[in-house]
Design an enzyme around this catalytic site. Structure first.
Site, mmCIF file in Angstrom:
data_model
loop_
_atom_site.group_PDB
_atom_site.id
_atom_site.type_symbol
_atom_site.label_atom_id
_atom_site.label_comp_id
_atom_site.label_asym_id
_atom_site.label_seq_id
_atom_site.Cartn_x
_atom_site.Cartn_y
_atom_site.Cartn_z
ATOM 1 N N HIS A 160 -18.641 -15.033 -55.880
ATOM 2 C CA HIS A 160 -18.476 -14.771 -57.315
ATOM 3 C C HIS A 160 -19.824 -14.395 -57.915
ATOM 4 C CE1 HIS A 160 -14.651 -17.494 -57.621
ATOM 5 N NE2 HIS A 160 -14.383 -16.281 -57.187
ATOM 6 N N HIS B 221 -3.895 -15.648 -52.245
ATOM 7 C CA HIS B 221 -5.184 -16.334 -52.174
ATOM 8 C C HIS B 221 -5.031 -17.857 -52.069
ATOM 9 C CE1 HIS B 221 -7.649 -12.853 -52.615
ATOM 10 N NE2 HIS B 221 -7.186 -12.539 -53.810
ATOM 11 N N TYR C 204 -12.168 -23.726 -60.947
ATOM 12 C CA TYR C 204 -11.769 -24.700 -59.934
ATOM 13 C C TYR C 204 -12.157 -26.119 -60.323
ATOM 14 C CZ TYR C 204 -10.796 -20.626 -57.079
ATOM 15 O OH TYR C 204 -10.283 -19.445 -56.615
ATOM 16 N N ARG D 202 -11.683 -13.663 -49.185
ATOM 17 C CA ARG D 202 -10.561 -12.944 -49.780
ATOM 18 C C ARG D 202 -9.715 -12.380 -48.645
ATOM 19 N NH1 ARG D 202 -15.195 -11.360 -52.748
ATOM 20 N NH2 ARG D 202 -15.121 -12.002 -54.951
ATOM 21 N N ARG E 84 -7.754 -19.560 -50.100
ATOM 22 C CA ARG E 84 -9.047 -19.383 -50.771
ATOM 23 C C ARG E 84 -9.170 -20.386 -51.931
ATOM 24 N NH1 ARG E 84 -13.273 -15.687 -51.921
ATOM 25 N NH2 ARG E 84 -13.546 -15.134 -54.111
ATOM 26 N N LYS F 202 -16.831 -7.715 -53.215
ATOM 27 C CA LYS F 202 -16.697 -6.807 -54.351
ATOM 28 C C LYS F 202 -18.068 -6.264 -54.750
ATOM 29 C CE LYS F 202 -12.495 -8.800 -56.324
ATOM 30 N NZ LYS F 202 -11.879 -9.424 -57.528
#
Length: 313
Positions: A285, A259, A294, A164, A262, A188
């Site tokens: 994730h 992003h 994706y 990120r 990414r 995160k």
């Protein structure tokens, strides 16, 4: 703290509806401290619904509406082409309003109990092609320029690792092991993960550490990629740098986002046969469903290739 602006009552809005909306808005402001933009969105949603009630059969007051009034309004929104996301926002405003009415003991039942939000499809991230990525990575003129050498190393690392942007600009020296080719990233939820860098990224980081970083540092700092002032770069600054190089590489800015690389990292890995769970781990994730978006991009691209190049496509 500034009190939210009171708005002039719209022409088609009754005094009672206008007043109850403002009481609700004031309550949100006092109890939740919401921004003017958010409060304005609530006010607009409720005011438009109240205007609809006044010119259509059924309840004329917001406090008296029934489920049928809401369904009638939702049907009109559908006919007028409102997006599912806009309708979901309206229903969210209405739910907050009826929760407030219940708290104020102005209404016991909830006419929204049998009405569900529309199912929102996740927008697919826009991804640039491998050729466009190559053009973007080659855009910095890093010879004798410490800033562009830094940008070159950052772009190479971003595409090689799928970090990120916030993770990239916050990297410190002790998070990077060039010898092992790994980065220790705190993502995160303060979750740590190890991400491989790739040979080219390692080479460019080494080059920047030797020739560029000492020129940018204004004092002692462990920031890996300092700004031109020797401090940690902001997300906005890095985003402007990407747009600058995209313009040099003749890449349409409409397909760019903070992003971009990414998204490209994940999609290009899947295009080349990478395992979805491995990509999930690399991206950090927590839920595989977040990564699965994706696969849709990769599938669409494969279908397009078949259509364009297969003799019976």
């Amino acid at each position: 703290m500034t009190r939210p602006d009171r708005r002039v009552k719209p022409r088609n809005l009754s005094e009672s509806n206008a007043e109850i909306i403002e009481q609700f808005i004031d309550s949100l402001w006092l109890e939740k401290g919401l921004s003017k933009h958010t409060l304005s969105a609530y006010r607009t949603d409720l005011s438009k619904f109240a205007e609809f009630l006044k010119v259509n059969q059924g309840a004329s007051e917001l406090c008296d509406i029934q489920g049928g009034d809401i369904n009638h309004y939702l049907a009109q929104r559908y006919e007028q082409g409102f997006s599912e996301r806009s309708t979901a926002r309206f229903l969210s405003s209405l739910r907050a309003f009826f929760k407030w009415l219940h708290e104020q003991q102005m209404r016991e039942d909830n006419p929204l109990s049998l009405i569900h939000n529309p199912k929102l499809s996740k927008p697919l991230p826009k991804v640039i092609s491998e050729a466009q990525v190559q053009d973007l990575l080659e855009a910095p003129l890093y010879e004798e320029d410490s800033v562009q050498l830094r940008d070159k190393a950052m772009l190479e690392l971003l595409y090689a690792s799928g970090l990120r942007v916030s993770e990239l600009i916050g990297l410190s020296l002790n998070q990077v092991s060039l010898q092992q080719g790994l980065i220790r990233v705190t993502g995160k939820g303060n979750k740590e993960r190890l991400v491989p860098m790739g040979e080219l990224a390692i080479e460019w980081i080494n080059e920047f550490l030797r020739k560029g970083r000492p020129d940018l540092l204004k004092g002692r700092s462990d920031i890996l990629f300092p700004s031109s002032r020797g401090t940690m770069m902001t997300r906005q600054t890095f985003w402007h740098r990407i747009k600058y190089y995209a313009q040099k590489a003749n890449i349409d800015s409409r397909i760019l986002s903070p992003h971009t690389l990414r998204h490209a990292f994940a999609t290009h890995l899947l295009n080349h046969g990478a395992d979805l769970r491995a990509v999930q781990m690399l991206l950090g994730h927590s839920d595989l469903s977040t990564t699965q978006i994706y696969t849709h991009i990769a599938t669409e691209r494969l279908q397009k290739l078949v259509t364009e190049h297969h003799p019976r496509g």
